[in-house]
Design an enzyme around this catalytic site. Structure first.
Site, PDB file in Angstrom:
ATOM      1  CG  ASN A 157      -0.288  -0.406   2.484  1.00  0.00           C
ATOM      2  OD1 ASN A 157       0.316  -1.486   2.579  1.00  0.00           O
ATOM      3  ND2 ASN A 157      -0.351   0.445   3.476  1.00  0.00           N
ATOM      4  CB  THR A 253     -27.312  -8.913  11.711  1.00  0.00           C
ATOM      5  OG1 THR A 253     -27.946  -9.494  12.849  1.00  0.00           O
ATOM      6  CG2 THR A 253     -28.359  -8.579  10.660  1.00  0.00           C
ATOM      7  CB  CYS A 352      -1.955   2.428   8.136  1.00  0.00           C
ATOM      8  SG  CYS A 352      -3.226   2.090   6.937  1.00  0.00           S
TER       9      CYS A 352
END
Ligand SMILES: *Cc1c(COP(=O)(O)O)cnc(C)c1O
Length: 409
Positions: A157, A253, A352
């Site tokens: 990245n 869910t 990051c």
């Protein structure tokens, strides 16, 4: 002196490796599931079934891009979660084992690997060469009888280097055949392909991987969406326990809108891949050439692909949208702020690592000093990037670099 030019009204966004905008087509595909189709996919009435069907349709769509089976696709809440599942889920609870990864992985691989080390497992961190590559010989040397996992990212990245995944995968498959005869555990092969989608071949058979991570937020899809490809028969344990959704690999869910959006984004990025790679390569190499020519003390980090463009059966070794440059004596962060004042968004090293204010571990692994690493800027192009935008950046960058350099001297 700072360049005196008219600042463009529209943002020039050159940070696509950190995150992409939501493609309008993706948004449109998601909308019904943010509105009237709100049913829980586990419910048995019609509304629930609509969600269930949308998820299964999306699973097929993703499987098709990867040349995988639908049941091998596990939807997750992003790249970080997929990487954690791949790494923590590969390791048996009752035995101390060994895992191998590279020194330039994303933190969402390095941190779970560090966690394994803290739990008493053995870890090998592969060094990279000066261009940013690991090679097969390093892996051959690192594999031990107790090795259970090799995790090497597909494309980096920060500097865009593309690792020889297919080559590693092929060797590991033949090695695993021999290990069966010796009654040794097989070595699972994982790759973090978050930066690879839309840029590189994602065919899991050609790559020879058991586990592959993708996320939506780098491919014009929704954030907090992603996939872990889990090859049929892979012995993987969940890290999130609950209602048993996603064949118990990932309880909770389902994010139906996110899943639908992810699948749409992945299909779109695959459709435009070859054309887009060609287009971006030209812009990338033009930008690199101009900067190296016009700004003294500038240098490219990672592999320089410019000379290799004319080779037949050319293998991509650097992401077509990635430019990472160091400028001698520059404070990268100050330059970023000045670029922002011209409505240009870029990043230093990696988004990051800058959250924690650490020097990029990738640039340090490439052999740069701390000072050189902190003098770097990353420009990552995207599908709306134009030559006009690139030319504007090329116009203001030399003056900004000069201004910041003068501040420090
Ligand atoms: C962005 C990224 C991740 C993390 O993905 P999230 O969806 O933000 O969790 C992991 N690996 C690489 C190479 C990335 O670029």
């Amino acid at each position: 002196m700072l360049p005196k030019v008219k600042v463009p009204k529209n943002l020039i966004y050159l940070d696509h490796a950190a995150g992409t905008f939501l493609d309008p087509e993706v948004k449109k595909a998601m909308e019904p599931f943010l509105g009237e189709n709100f049913g829980n996919a586990s419910s048995l009435y019609t509304l629930g079934k609509k969600s269930q069907e949308a998820i299964e349709q999306s699973r097929k769509q993703v499987a098709e891009v990867l040349s995988a089976r639908a049941e091998e696709i596990v939807f997750t809440a992003g790249g970080t979660e997929s990487n954690n599942l791949a790494i923590l889920g590969s390791v048996p609870a009752n035995k101390k084992v060994h895992v191998i990864t590279s020194a330039i992985e994303h933190p969402s691989v390095l941190e779970p690997v560090l966690e394994l080390k803290n739990r008493g497992h053995k870890v090998s961190l592969l060094k990279i060469d000066k261009n940013g590559f690991v090679n097969l010989d390093q892996i051959k040397k690192a594999v031990r009888p107790e090795t259970v996992l090799v995790s090497v990212m597909y494309a980096n990245n920060e500097v865009g280097t593309v690792q020889p995944i297919a080559e590693i995968g092929k060797w590991l498959r033949s090695e695993n055949q021999k290990r069966i005869l010796k009654k040794l555990p097989s070595v699972l092969f994982h790759t973090d392909a978050c930066q690879a989608a839309g840029a590189l071949d994602l065919n899991i058979n050609r790559l020879g991987v058991d586990l592959l991570t993708l996320n939506g937020s780098k491919i014009y899809g929704p954030k907090q969406t992603g996939v872990l490809f889990v090859k049929k028969g892979t012995n993987l344990k969940p890290v999130i326990f609950g209602g048993g959704q996603e064949r118990s690999f990932r309880s909770g869910t389902e994010n139906v809108a996110g899943i639908v959006g992810f699948a749409k984004a992945l299909s779109l990025s695959e459709q435009s891949r070859e054309k887009e790679v060609k287009r971006l390569k030209v812009l990338r190499d033009y930008f690199i050439t101009q900067v190296l020519k016009n700004i003294k003390g500038s240098s490219l980090n990672g592999f320089d692909e410019r000379t290799k463009l004319k080779v037949a059966n050319f293998i991509i070794k650097r992401l077509s949208n990635n430019i990472n440059l160091s400028f001698k004596g520059l404070e990268g962060e100050a330059a970023l702020i000045y670029l922002d004042s011209y409505n240009i968004a870029v990043s230093t090293g990696s988004a990051c690592s800058s959250v924690r204010g650490e020097t990029s571990h990738v640039l340090l692994a490439l052999g740069l000093t701390k000072e050189q690493a902190e003098s770097s800027l990353r420009f990552t192009l995207g599908k709306n990037t134009t030559l006009k935008e690139i030319d504007f950046v090329l116009k203001v960058l030399p003056g900004i670099v000069q201004t910041v350099r003068n501040m420090n001297s």
